[in-house]
Design an enzyme around this catalytic site. Structure first.
Site, PDB file in Angstrom:
ATOM      1  CG  LEU A 330      61.330  64.059  -2.220  1.00 24.01           C
ATOM      2  CD1 LEU A 330      61.025  63.730  -0.774  1.00 24.01           C
ATOM      3  CD2 LEU A 330      62.831  64.108  -2.460  1.00 24.01           C
ATOM      4  N   GLY A 331      58.987  62.180  -5.811  1.00 24.53           N
ATOM      5  CA  GLY A 331      58.348  61.071  -6.518  1.00 24.53           C
ATOM      6  C   GLY A 331      56.923  61.427  -6.870  1.00 24.53           C
ATOM      7  N   GLY A 333      52.892  59.446  -8.080  1.00 25.15           N
ATOM      8  CA  GLY A 333      52.090  58.239  -8.262  1.00 25.15           C
ATOM      9  C   GLY A 333      50.666  58.617  -8.580  1.00 25.15           C
ATOM     10  N   GLY A 334      49.777  57.607  -8.580  1.00 25.47           N
ATOM     11  CA  GLY A 334      48.386  57.867  -8.898  1.00 25.47           C
ATOM     12  C   GLY A 334      47.699  58.736  -7.867  1.00 25.47           C
ATOM     13  N   GLY A 336      49.161  61.315  -6.276  1.00 24.12           N
ATOM     14  CA  GLY A 336      49.656  62.681  -6.326  1.00 24.12           C
ATOM     15  C   GLY A 336      51.174  62.702  -6.344  1.00 24.12           C
ATOM     16  CB  VAL A 338      56.310  62.494  -2.558  1.00 24.27           C
ATOM     17  CG1 VAL A 338      57.042  62.664  -1.230  1.00 24.27           C
ATOM     18  CG2 VAL A 338      55.200  61.470  -2.417  1.00 24.27           C
ATOM     19  CE  LYS A 352      50.552  59.914   0.699  1.00 25.60           C
ATOM     20  NZ  LYS A 352      50.404  58.437   0.806  1.00 25.60           N
ATOM     21  CG  ASP A 451      48.701  48.449  -0.574  1.00 26.89           C
ATOM     22  OD1 ASP A 451      48.882  47.434  -1.288  1.00 26.89           O
ATOM     23  OD2 ASP A 451      48.746  49.606  -1.018  1.00 26.89           O
TER      24      ASP A 451
END
Length: 642
Positions: A330-331, A333-334, A336, A338, A352, A451
């Site tokens: 699904l996606g 990032g830094g 890991g 998903v 995730k 955040d």
């Protein structure tokens, strides 16, 4: 010797399999599987009562079921529920209230009284709050028409989303909390969805019954004797003991099997010794190995000390199974990647998987411990986690509409992501505010997120916002308004000034208020495509441009197609955002006040002072520009998540 090892290893597991199979056969004969008309399997720890209580039975004492017309019926402290599904792998029980099943206008009579039963509410659940026979109500509240009684009316809300400033308990005759599945209702469509949601029911998780702990620890199956009024333990050898099998079932195993297992174990141990001798046990004496082991032990200890956690722990093999070996990404990032997955009842989830090489242990702990303590419609639900050595994963409810970040600039959204209206943006802003208010004052421990940004606001199928990613969160007592922090945390452009420079004041929940203000200002700027006015200059500060428009009396909504109501929404969001990003924390409103401002009228809002929170720039054309040196800002290059 190695040839012997290659033979003994499968031989050992073969005999273990024989012993296990023998146990399984004897267990099933002692504790048979039953069913009602619907064909749903009823087996341990549940048992079927055929009209009268048996002399003795195998299963938890409180888990007896009876057959109704079509479904099994489960009694919880004298209340009856229809059992629509039992997931024995995930220990979940799907129930529907018998009193409201298939009613055209259901009126809930009670909540779910679990008491001391070995049951708990699943993270998949959500509570609705119904107020019946209200003699008066606030303006804007929509009544449930079919439950109107004379002059009195009834109302329903997602718990925690009631209209504020009104004493419901004083003005209503009865208040009932109803549990439903989270994905069946939304705050906006509740009046149309609650009937179907109540008819779909809810999910309970079951744990080991306290009276059966010793029995199950000895590989027995727990039961009860109605004649002796005592707990029984059904052992794998067919015997029945009082509290536990106490190893007796092992003594009854055929001596041949025991001898063969012992021989297999001996051969296996010999192979292990030879293998590690030849390898000089390099892995055991490795410095990295011991560091990793110590680090994982520290994480385990922290989680245990903050438990018991109300979420399920999965093995990594279970993670692979639920994601079909990580088939759909699904996606990434830094942290890991998903992946899409499915758990009990084919419920879709987002998994995730954290990078093993990243130093994310602190963030992993924060995420598990802090979010597991939350339950709110505007907080993403953590359904489980995996901690197996360096393999770490988090399982969340799946958000079909991804994150708010995709919608702020409204570029290249595609057919699956239609542009959001101003009304929907306001609803999203209100939902985020309610989620933050809950974190700051609504749950047992105050949680500071640190955040808040568009990519951490997820949107469900109805665009209901849910705050996610608690990796930087900090838990603190509600009695302490200021928290201690050794390092700055957050994302450039959304960090409150006091987080990195204590001259502005102490770090508190007001730091989240600042990030929220920057977020809704970016929502306004993205919707109005203000970056086109900014051009390519990185010296123009978005809040300053929006403030200038309001200060000059300029209409925020330059689009001729916008209505007056839409223009007022844009201006209201801008004023609220400017209040939230005031440099001094004491000048920012708390989140409950932010909610009141967003829900109130525009005329009641005053314009705050100009936010002096952008880098020093050279004035042009004699224009006076307020600037503070060294303060982080949101530049044009960072708008829209770039």
């Amino acid at each position: 010797m190695m040839k012997l090892a290659s033979f003994s290893l499968p031989l050992f597991f073969f005999f273990i399999h024989i012993a296990s199979a023998a146990n399984s056969i004897s267990s099933s004969s002692v504790c048979p599987t039953n069913s009602c008309a619907d064909g749903l399997q009823i087996r341990y720890p549940f048992w079927l009562s055929q009209g009268s209580l048996p002399d003795q039975y195998c299963g938890y004492q409180v888990f007896g079921l009876i057959c109704g017309d079509s479904y099994p019926i489960f009694s919880i402290l004298g209340l009856y529920y229809i059992v629509t599904d039992i997931d024995y792998d995930n220990h979940t029980l799907h129930l529907v209230d018998y009193d409201t099943f298939n009613q055209t206008c259901p009126r809930a009579l009670h909540s779910v009284p679990l008491g001391s039963l070995p049951l708990s509410h699943s993270p998949l659940n959500l509570n609705l709050r119904f107020y019946y026979n209200c003699s008066s109500h606030p303006s804007g509240a929509t009544p449930i028409r079919c439950l109107t009684s004379g002059m009195n009316e009834s109302f329903g809300f997602v718990e925690g989303n009631e209209i504020r400033g009104f004493d419901w308990s004083k003005n209503c005759g009865e208040i009932v909390t109803v549990t439903v599945m989270k994905d069946r209702v939304t705050s906006e469509g509740l009046m149309n969805e609650y009937k179907e949601a109540m008819n779909e029911g809810f999910v309970l998780d079951w744990q080991t019954a306290q009276s059966c702990v010793e029995c199950e620890a000895s590989d027995g199956l727990c039961g009860y004797s109605n004649t002796k009024k005592e707990v029984l333990c059904f052992c794998n050898d067919g015997s029945v003991q009082s509290n536990s099998c106490s190893g007796k079932h092992r003594a009854h195993l055929p001596k041949l099997i025991i001898g063969l297992i012992a021989a297999g174990v001996g051969a296996l141990l010999m192979c292990i010794i030879i293998f590690f001798t030849r390898r000089k046990i390099s892995l055991i004496i490795s410095t990295d190995y011991w560091k990793t082991k110590k680090k994982d032990e520290n994480i385990e200890s922290f989680i245990r000390n903050n438990g018991p956690l109300p979420i399920k722990r999965y093995t990594f093999s279970e993670i692979k199974k639920m994601t079909n070996s990580f088939e759909v990404k699904l996606g990434e990032g830094g942290y890991g990647n998903v992946f899409k997955g499915n758990i009990a009842n084919n419920y879709p989830v987002a998994v995730k998987v954290l990078n093993a090489s990243k130093g994310n242990d602190g963030e992993f702990i924060n995420e598990v411990v802090s979010i597991s303590r939350t339950s709110h419609v505007n907080i993403v639900t953590l359904l489980g986690f995996c901690l197996e050595g360096s393999k770490k994963a988090l399982i969340y409810e799946l958000m079909p509409n991804s994150s708010l970040e995709k919608f702020i600039c409204q570029k290249d959204l595609g057919p699956n992501y239609p542009p959001l209206s101003w009304e929907k943006l306001l609803q999203i802003a209100e939902g985020i505010a309610k989620g933050l208010e809950y974190l700051h004052s609504g749950c047992g421990t105050r949680i500071l997120h640190f955040d808040i940004k568009p990519s951490n606001i997820l949107l469900d199928k109805n665009f209901c916002p849910k705050i996610s990613d608690f990796g930087l969160a900090k838990l603190c007592s509600k009695t302490h308004s200021i928290v201690s922090m050794l390092d700055a945390r957050g994302t450039f452009g959304y960090i409150a000034p006091e987080v990195w420079n204590r001259n502005f004041g102490g770090v508190s929940y007001k730091s989240d208020v600042y990030s929220y203000g920057m977020l809704i200002l970016e929502m306004v700027g993205g919707k109005q495509n203000i970056e086109s006015e900014i051009s390519d200059s990185s010296d123009v500060y978005l809040p300053h441009l929006l403030y200038k428009q309001i200060e000059l009396g300029k209409n925020i909504a330059e689009d001729d197609d916008m209505s007056r109501e839409e223009s007022e929404i844009a201006k209201k969001m801008t004023i609220v955002g400017l209040w939230c990003i005031q440099p001094m924390p004491s000048d920012r409103p708390p989140m409950n006040r932010v909610i009141e401002m967003l829900e109130g009228s525009l005329e009641q809002l005053s314009i705050p002072s100009k936010p002096c929170m952008f880098p020093p720039i050279i004035p042009t054309n004699g224009e006076e520009i307020c600037a503070t040196n060294g303060v982080l800002s949101l530049s044009a290059d960072y708008q829209c998540g770039r």
